[in-house]
Design a protein around this motif. Structure first.
Motif, PDB file in Angstrom:
ATOM      1  N   ASP A  25      -6.503  14.259  31.535  1.00 40.96           N
ATOM      2  CA  ASP A  25      -7.198  14.111  30.260  1.00 40.96           C
ATOM      3  C   ASP A  25      -6.470  14.826  29.131  1.00 40.96           C
ATOM      4  O   ASP A  25      -6.430  14.337  27.997  1.00 40.96           O
ATOM      5  N   ALA A  26      -5.867  15.985  29.407  1.00 40.60           N
ATOM      6  CA  ALA A  26      -5.066  16.664  28.380  1.00 40.60           C
ATOM      7  C   ALA A  26      -3.825  15.846  28.034  1.00 40.60           C
ATOM      8  O   ALA A  26      -3.433  15.768  26.869  1.00 40.60           O
ATOM      9  N   CYS A  27      -3.220  15.218  29.048  1.00 41.36           N
ATOM     10  CA  CYS A  27      -2.068  14.345  28.786  1.00 41.36           C
ATOM     11  C   CYS A  27      -2.470  13.172  27.893  1.00 41.36           C
ATOM     12  O   CYS A  27      -1.718  12.773  26.993  1.00 41.36           O
ATOM     13  N   ILE A  28      -3.652  12.630  28.147  1.00 39.26           N
ATOM     14  CA  ILE A  28      -4.140  11.537  27.303  1.00 39.26           C
ATOM     15  C   ILE A  28      -4.328  12.028  25.869  1.00 39.26           C
ATOM     16  O   ILE A  28      -3.955  11.342  24.912  1.00 39.26           O
ATOM     17  N   GLN A  29      -4.910  13.230  25.705  1.00 37.79           N
ATOM     18  CA  GLN A  29      -5.090  13.752  24.351  1.00 37.79           C
ATOM     19  C   GLN A  29      -3.753  13.905  23.629  1.00 37.79           C
ATOM     20  O   GLN A  29      -3.616  13.504  22.473  1.00 37.79           O
ATOM     21  N   LEU A  56       1.348  22.470  26.979  1.00 41.61           N
ATOM     22  CA  LEU A  56       1.493  21.023  27.178  1.00 41.61           C
ATOM     23  C   LEU A  56       1.342  20.235  25.884  1.00 41.61           C
ATOM     24  O   LEU A  56       2.192  19.397  25.549  1.00 41.61           O
ATOM     25  N   LEU A  57       0.253  20.446  25.147  1.00 43.02           N
ATOM     26  CA  LEU A  57      -0.008  19.637  23.957  1.00 43.02           C
ATOM     27  C   LEU A  57       1.068  19.851  22.899  1.00 43.02           C
ATOM     28  O   LEU A  57       1.511  18.901  22.246  1.00 43.02           O
ATOM     29  N   SER A  58       1.487  21.092  22.726  1.00 46.14           N
ATOM     30  CA  SER A  58       2.558  21.373  21.760  1.00 46.14           C
ATOM     31  C   SER A  58       3.837  20.641  22.134  1.00 46.14           C
ATOM     32  O   SER A  58       4.525  20.069  21.275  1.00 46.14           O
ATOM     33  N   LEU A  59       4.160  20.639  23.409  1.00 41.06           N
ATOM     34  CA  LEU A  59       5.372  19.970  23.878  1.00 41.06           C
ATOM     35  C   LEU A  59       5.284  18.458  23.682  1.00 41.06           C
ATOM     36  O   LEU A  59       6.259  17.818  23.261  1.00 41.06           O
ATOM     37  N   MET A  60       4.124  17.893  23.952  1.00 41.60           N
ATOM     38  CA  MET A  60       3.961  16.449  23.774  1.00 41.60           C
ATOM     39  C   MET A  60       4.093  16.046  22.307  1.00 41.60           C
ATOM     40  O   MET A  60       4.719  15.029  21.984  1.00 41.60           O
ATOM     41  N   LEU A  61       3.533  16.853  21.407  1.00 42.52           N
ATOM     42  CA  LEU A  61       3.664  16.536  19.983  1.00 42.52           C
ATOM     43  C   LEU A  61       5.073  16.804  19.481  1.00 42.52           C
ATOM     44  O   LEU A  61       5.577  16.082  18.615  1.00 42.52           O
ATOM     45  N   ALA A  62       5.724  17.815  20.020  1.00 49.72           N
ATOM     46  CA  ALA A  62       7.106  18.098  19.619  1.00 49.72           C
ATOM     47  C   ALA A  62       8.027  16.932  19.976  1.00 49.72           C
ATOM     48  O   ALA A  62       8.976  16.631  19.246  1.00 49.72           O
ATOM     49  N   LEU A 163     -10.430  17.489  22.216  1.00 56.00           N
ATOM     50  CA  LEU A 163     -10.783  16.885  23.501  1.00 56.00           C
ATOM     51  C   LEU A 163     -12.022  17.584  24.042  1.00 56.00           C
ATOM     52  O   LEU A 163     -12.045  18.809  24.160  1.00 56.00           O
ATOM     53  N   LEU A 164     -13.047  16.801  24.397  1.00 56.72           N
ATOM     54  CA  LEU A 164     -14.293  17.358  24.917  1.00 56.72           C
ATOM     55  C   LEU A 164     -14.875  16.438  25.986  1.00 56.72           C
ATOM     56  O   LEU A 164     -14.536  15.245  26.053  1.00 56.72           O
ATOM     57  N   PRO A 165     -15.779  16.969  26.806  1.00 60.36           N
ATOM     58  CA  PRO A 165     -16.520  16.090  27.713  1.00 60.36           C
ATOM     59  C   PRO A 165     -17.338  15.082  26.917  1.00 60.36           C
ATOM     60  O   PRO A 165     -17.872  15.401  25.846  1.00 60.36           O
ATOM     61  N   GLY A 196     -18.336   5.561  34.388  1.00 61.60           N
ATOM     62  CA  GLY A 196     -18.758   5.802  33.020  1.00 61.60           C
ATOM     63  C   GLY A 196     -17.756   6.702  32.310  1.00 61.60           C
ATOM     64  O   GLY A 196     -16.813   7.218  32.918  1.00 61.60           O
ATOM     65  N   PHE A 197     -17.966   6.906  31.028  1.00 64.98           N
ATOM     66  CA  PHE A 197     -17.073   7.770  30.262  1.00 64.98           C
ATOM     67  C   PHE A 197     -17.230   9.231  30.712  1.00 64.98           C
ATOM     68  O   PHE A 197     -18.335   9.678  31.024  1.00 64.98           O
ATOM     69  N   PHE A 198     -16.114   9.966  30.746  1.00 66.04           N
ATOM     70  CA  PHE A 198     -16.181  11.381  31.115  1.00 66.04           C
ATOM     71  C   PHE A 198     -15.486  12.296  30.112  1.00 66.04           C
ATOM     72  O   PHE A 198     -15.734  13.497  30.088  1.00 66.04           O
ATOM     73  N   ARG A 199     -14.614  11.769  29.279  1.00 67.47           N
ATOM     74  CA  ARG A 199     -13.944  12.573  28.245  1.00 67.47           C
ATOM     75  C   ARG A 199     -13.936  11.794  26.939  1.00 67.47           C
ATOM     76  O   ARG A 199     -13.962  10.549  26.927  1.00 67.47           O
ATOM     77  N   THR A 200     -13.870  12.548  25.837  1.00 69.74           N
ATOM     78  CA  THR A 200     -13.775  11.948  24.512  1.00 69.74           C
ATOM     79  C   THR A 200     -12.741  12.719  23.702  1.00 69.74           C
ATOM     80  O   THR A 200     -12.727  13.954  23.722  1.00 69.74           O
ATOM     81  N   ILE A 201     -11.891  11.983  23.008  1.00 64.26           N
ATOM     82  CA  ILE A 201     -10.916  12.581  22.099  1.00 64.26           C
ATOM     83  C   ILE A 201     -11.246  12.107  20.694  1.00 64.26           C
ATOM     84  O   ILE A 201     -11.338  10.900  20.449  1.00 64.26           O
TER      85      ILE A 201
END
Length: 240
Positions: A25-29, A56-62, A163-165, A196-201
């Motif tokens: 889910d963090a990768c998706i965000q 992780l998120l910083s690296l993906m945006l970089a 990113l939240l549940p 069903g849905f489990f995460r929302t960005i």
């Protein structure tokens, strides 16, 4: 035993010092947020990552932007890990780690974009593992405190990715609206087409609009990545 690292196409995330490991889910965000910036041709000189964890998120945006990225992390082990992951990446000159409680950030520097994967659960049973509880639960940080920190750091025309549940997202959305931040674009995530849905960005800013609503299933009914998931993560995952 789980791997102590997660290898992507252009960088590697070591995670043995972090309570919270790399998760889908963090990768998706990260991928969804990067695509939002690229597709909308949003150029931001600086990005703030609140609660960086492994980095992780910083690296993906970089990987997908030219922004200078400042990551803030309170936990000592995670801060060390993120610093090392940044130094080993191709974008070390654009990535900075600050070990700090985000509630103590003074707001002197304003950012045009903030990304955060905050503690998930304000009221839930905890694991008994203090480091993991701090990472997963709002043990030391409420959503109102998170929004206050965003308010201090975000430039007036800036945006924030959260990113939240799925179950608590509408509560956060109401708190965000009360603080002056309105939903621009949202992605509802399912584990599979049968779940069903489990995460929302959500992407928020001060601008009032009718939000763009999207849905994503990670797996199809044959337990294979959906084409939408594969397309989103293709810039990052090794075997896509």
């Amino acid at each position: 035993m789980a791997n102590t690292f997660f290898k992507f196409k252009q960088f590697t995330v070591h995670q043995e010092l972090c309570a919270m490991k790399v998760c889908t889910d963090a990768c998706i965000q990260g991928a969804f947020t990067a695509r939002y910036l690229v597709d909308n041709q949003i150029t931001v000189p600086a990005i703030l990552d609140l609660g960086a964890g492994t980095g992780l998120l910083s690296l993906m945006l970089a990987q997908r932007t030219l922004a200078a990225i400042t990551a803030v992390e309170l936990d000592a082990g995670a801060a060390q890990q993120a610093t090392e992951n940044f130094a080993a990446s191709p974008w070390a000159n654009r990535l900075t780690l600050t070990r700090e409680d985000i509630r103590k950030l003074d707001g002197e520097v304003k950012y045009d974009f903030i990304i955060t994967n905050p503690p998930f659960y304000e009221s839930a049973l905890k694991s008994g593992h203090a480091q993991k509880d701090q990472a997963m639960h709002a043990t030391n940080l409420s959503y109102k405190e998170l929004l206050a920190a965003i308010g201090r750091q975000l430039a007036p025309l800036g945006s924030v990715s959260v990113l939240l549940p799925y179950a608590v997202f509408e509560t956060f959305r109401e708190l965000a609206a009360a603080a002056g931040y309105h939903l621009q674009e949202v992605l509802y995530v399912r584990q599979s087409v049968n779940h069903g849905f489990f995460r929302t960005i959500g992407i928020f800013s001060a601008k009032k609009v009718n939000p763009i609503i999207q849905e994503l299933s990670i797996y199809d009914d044959s337990n294979v990545y959906t084409s939408a998931f594969a397309a989103l993560l293709q810039p990052y995952y090794l075997y896509l």
